[in-house]
Design a protein around this motif. Structure first.
Motif, PDB file in Angstrom:
ATOM      1  N   HIS A 108       0.847  -1.196   0.000  1.00 18.00           N
ATOM      2  CA  HIS A 108       0.000   0.000   0.000  1.00 18.00           C
ATOM      3  C   HIS A 108       0.884   1.248   0.000  1.00 18.00           C
ATOM      4  CE1 HIS A 108      -2.729  -3.084   1.635  1.00 18.00           C
ATOM      5  NE2 HIS A 108      -3.675  -2.373   1.030  1.00 18.00           N
ATOM      6  N   ASP A 109       1.704   1.388  -1.033  1.00 19.79           N
ATOM      7  CA  ASP A 109       2.674   2.473  -1.089  1.00 19.79           C
ATOM      8  C   ASP A 109       2.044   3.857  -1.111  1.00 19.79           C
ATOM      9  OD1 ASP A 109       4.674   0.625  -1.047  1.00 19.79           O
ATOM     10  OD2 ASP A 109       4.933   0.584  -3.224  1.00 19.79           O
ATOM     11  N   ASP A 110       0.757   3.944  -1.449  1.00 15.54           N
ATOM     12  CA  ASP A 110       0.100   5.245  -1.516  1.00 15.54           C
ATOM     13  C   ASP A 110      -0.492   5.666  -0.166  1.00 15.54           C
ATOM     14  OD1 ASP A 110      -1.745   3.190  -1.611  1.00 15.54           O
ATOM     15  OD2 ASP A 110      -3.150   4.280  -2.904  1.00 15.54           O
ATOM     16  N   GLU A 111      -0.309   4.865   0.877  1.00 15.13           N
ATOM     17  CA  GLU A 111      -0.846   5.166   2.202  1.00 15.13           C
ATOM     18  C   GLU A 111       0.286   5.457   3.182  1.00 15.13           C
ATOM     19  OE1 GLU A 111      -3.405   2.150   3.784  1.00 15.13           O
ATOM     20  OE2 GLU A 111      -4.243   1.699   1.804  1.00 15.13           O
ATOM     21  N   LEU A 112      -0.061   6.192   4.225  1.00 15.32           N
ATOM     22  CA  LEU A 112       0.876   6.398   5.323  1.00 15.32           C
ATOM     23  C   LEU A 112       0.812   5.204   6.257  1.00 15.32           C
ATOM     24  CD1 LEU A 112       0.361  10.100   6.469  1.00 15.32           C
ATOM     25  CD2 LEU A 112       2.395   9.122   5.425  1.00 15.32           C
ATOM     26  N   GLY A 113       1.883   4.972   6.939  1.00  8.79           N
ATOM     27  CA  GLY A 113       1.870   3.957   7.986  1.00  8.79           C
ATOM     28  C   GLY A 113       1.085   4.477   9.174  1.00  8.79           C
ATOM     29  N   PRO A 114       1.044   3.723  10.245  1.00  2.00           N
ATOM     30  CA  PRO A 114       0.293   4.155  11.421  1.00  2.00           C
ATOM     31  C   PRO A 114       0.839   5.475  11.971  1.00  2.00           C
ATOM     32  CG  PRO A 114       1.428   2.050  11.810  1.00  2.00           C
ATOM     33  CD  PRO A 114       1.710   2.452  10.416  1.00  2.00           C
ATOM     34  N   LEU A 115      -0.071   6.360  12.349  1.00  2.00           N
ATOM     35  CA  LEU A 115       0.329   7.640  12.918  1.00  2.00           C
ATOM     36  C   LEU A 115       0.507   7.491  14.421  1.00  2.00           C
ATOM     37  CD1 LEU A 115      -1.973  10.115  10.988  1.00  2.00           C
ATOM     38  CD2 LEU A 115       0.431   9.645  10.580  1.00  2.00           C
ATOM     39  N   VAL A 116       1.547   8.149  14.934  1.00  2.00           N
ATOM     40  CA  VAL A 116       1.858   8.078  16.348  1.00  2.00           C
ATOM     41  C   VAL A 116       2.006   9.506  16.872  1.00  2.00           C
ATOM     42  CG1 VAL A 116       3.563   7.302  18.050  1.00  2.00           C
ATOM     43  CG2 VAL A 116       3.080   5.899  16.033  1.00  2.00           C
ATOM     44  N   GLY A 117       1.420   9.774  18.015  1.00  4.26           N
ATOM     45  CA  GLY A 117       1.566  11.082  18.648  1.00  4.26           C
ATOM     46  C   GLY A 117       2.579  11.021  19.771  1.00  4.26           C
ATOM     47  N   GLN A 118       3.279  12.109  19.977  1.00  2.00           N
ATOM     48  CA  GLN A 118       4.276  12.174  21.041  1.00  2.00           C
ATOM     49  C   GLN A 118       4.326  13.604  21.571  1.00  2.00           C
ATOM     50  OE1 GLN A 118       8.288  11.175  19.824  1.00  2.00           O
ATOM     51  NE2 GLN A 118       8.956  10.860  21.927  1.00  2.00           N
ATOM     52  N   LEU A 119       4.519  13.727  22.857  1.00  2.00           N
ATOM     53  CA  LEU A 119       4.647  15.026  23.502  1.00  2.00           C
ATOM     54  C   LEU A 119       6.085  15.185  23.978  1.00  2.00           C
ATOM     55  CD1 LEU A 119       2.712  17.349  24.220  1.00  2.00           C
ATOM     56  CD2 LEU A 119       2.423  16.271  26.459  1.00  2.00           C
ATOM     57  N   VAL A 120       6.731  16.261  23.537  1.00  2.00           N
ATOM     58  CA  VAL A 120       8.141  16.493  23.831  1.00  2.00           C
ATOM     59  C   VAL A 120       8.316  17.952  24.230  1.00  2.00           C
ATOM     60  CG1 VAL A 120      10.439  16.586  22.773  1.00  2.00           C
ATOM     61  CG2 VAL A 120       8.892  14.722  22.184  1.00  2.00           C
ATOM     62  N   VAL A 121       9.133  18.209  25.241  1.00  2.00           N
ATOM     63  CA  VAL A 121       9.492  19.585  25.562  1.00  2.00           C
ATOM     64  C   VAL A 121      10.869  19.852  24.973  1.00  2.00           C
ATOM     65  CG1 VAL A 121       8.062  19.863  27.610  1.00  2.00           C
ATOM     66  CG2 VAL A 121      10.351  18.913  27.846  1.00  2.00           C
ATOM     67  N   ALA A 122      11.048  21.064  24.459  1.00  2.00           N
ATOM     68  CA  ALA A 122      12.303  21.382  23.783  1.00  2.00           C
ATOM     69  C   ALA A 122      12.831  22.739  24.216  1.00  2.00           C
ATOM     70  CB  ALA A 122      12.107  21.380  22.267  1.00  2.00           C
ATOM     71  N   THR A 123      14.144  22.837  24.210  1.00  2.30           N
ATOM     72  CA  THR A 123      14.840  24.105  24.390  1.00  2.30           C
ATOM     73  C   THR A 123      15.731  24.288  23.179  1.00  2.30           C
ATOM     74  OG1 THR A 123      14.862  23.830  26.795  1.00  2.30           O
ATOM     75  CG2 THR A 123      16.435  25.402  25.853  1.00  2.30           C
ATOM     76  N   ASN A 124      15.544  25.402  22.490  1.00  2.00           N
ATOM     77  CA  ASN A 124      16.349  25.734  21.315  1.00  2.00           C
ATOM     78  C   ASN A 124      17.130  27.001  21.627  1.00  2.00           C
ATOM     79  OD1 ASN A 124      15.252  23.587  19.818  1.00  2.00           O
ATOM     80  ND2 ASN A 124      13.477  24.819  19.295  1.00  2.00           N
ATOM     81  N   VAL A 125      18.446  26.921  21.475  1.00  5.27           N
ATOM     82  CA  VAL A 125      19.316  28.062  21.735  1.00  5.27           C
ATOM     83  C   VAL A 125      19.802  28.600  20.390  1.00  5.27           C
ATOM     84  CG1 VAL A 125      21.402  28.887  22.904  1.00  5.27           C
ATOM     85  CG2 VAL A 125      20.032  27.035  23.923  1.00  5.27           C
ATOM     86  N   PHE A 126      19.646  29.901  20.208  1.00  6.60           N
ATOM     87  CA  PHE A 126      20.043  30.565  18.962  1.00  6.60           C
ATOM     88  C   PHE A 126      21.126  31.592  19.243  1.00  6.60           C
ATOM     89  CE2 PHE A 126      15.812  29.012  18.140  1.00  6.60           C
ATOM     90  CZ  PHE A 126      15.834  28.628  16.815  1.00  6.60           C
ATOM     91  N   ARG A 127      21.922  31.844  18.212  1.00  5.14           N
ATOM     92  CA  ARG A 127      22.988  32.848  18.277  1.00  5.14           C
ATOM     93  C   ARG A 127      22.821  33.786  17.085  1.00  5.14           C
ATOM     94  NH1 ARG A 127      27.293  34.420  21.732  1.00  5.14           N
ATOM     95  NH2 ARG A 127      28.810  35.407  20.396  1.00  5.14           N
ATOM     96  N   ARG A 128      22.939  35.095  17.352  1.00  4.50           N
ATOM     97  CA  ARG A 128      22.851  36.076  16.266  1.00  4.50           C
ATOM     98  C   ARG A 128      24.127  36.017  15.430  1.00  4.50           C
ATOM     99  NH1 ARG A 128      20.033  40.947  16.874  1.00  4.50           N
ATOM    100  NH2 ARG A 128      20.476  40.874  19.111  1.00  4.50           N
ATOM    101  N   THR A 129      23.962  35.982  14.117  1.00  3.84           N
ATOM    102  CA  THR A 129      25.095  36.014  13.186  1.00  3.84           C
ATOM    103  C   THR A 129      24.844  37.154  12.203  1.00  3.84           C
ATOM    104  OG1 THR A 129      24.183  34.615  11.438  1.00  3.84           O
ATOM    105  CG2 THR A 129      25.185  33.476  13.334  1.00  3.84           C
TER     106      THR A 129
END
Length: 168
Positions: free
Chosen positions: A119-140
């Protein structure tokens, strides 16, 4: 130096661009959003840019990845093995101090694996996940670039019920 509200808007735009590139599987754009050694004044003639510990990343359940090459390889691997991923960001908080910014957020992730056999035209099973993230950025000179990404899973209430009660 730009006004504080403009900095916050620019950092939030860079943060959004990071997640959108990941959703699209756009490795070139995702790569351009990460700091390079030259962004921090590292002389690439003396340091291998792939090995210098300029950037870092922690994916949920993974060890710490350091160096631009190792971090970008991890994203290439994730993109190659994820047929579908979508991020719904909530609880977004942005803080800018000088040339450094921190974005904390909750990543509400919906992802799908490979299609079922035949069934190449279909997506596999969908899975939900809850994640907390911290993204650090630097000005260039070319705008805000990601310096570090750290994501950790959030335990659901039923996950805590499966184990022993925490000490009281």
């Amino acid at each position: 130096m730009s006004a504080p509200h403009t900095d916050v808007e620019q950092v939030e735009a860079a943060n959004t661009a990071f997640y959108e590139a990941l959703e699209r599987g756009d490795f070139e754009t995702l790569s351009s959003l990460w700091l390079t050694p030259s962004d921090l004044g590292v002389d690439e003639s003396y340091h291998d840019p792939a090995d210098s510990g300029v950037v870092s990343c922690v994916h949920p359940g993974w060890p710490v990845l350091t160096g631009r090459g190792e971090v970008l390889r991890s994203y290439a691997l994730i993109m190659a093995n994820t047929d579908y991923i979508q991020f719904f960001l909530t609880d977004v908080h942005t803080s800018v101090t000088g040339d450094t910014a921190i974005v904390t957020c909750t990543e509400n992730i919906l992802s799908g694996g490979p299609a079922p056999e035949g069934h190449d035209d279909e997506l596999g099973p969908l899975v939900g996940q809850l994640v907390v993230a911290t993204n650090v950025f630097r000005r260039t000179p070319d705008g805000w670039r990601m310096w570090s990404h750290h994501a950790s899973p959030v335990l659901a209430e039923n996950d805590a019920e499966d184990g022993d009660e925490p000490p009281g």
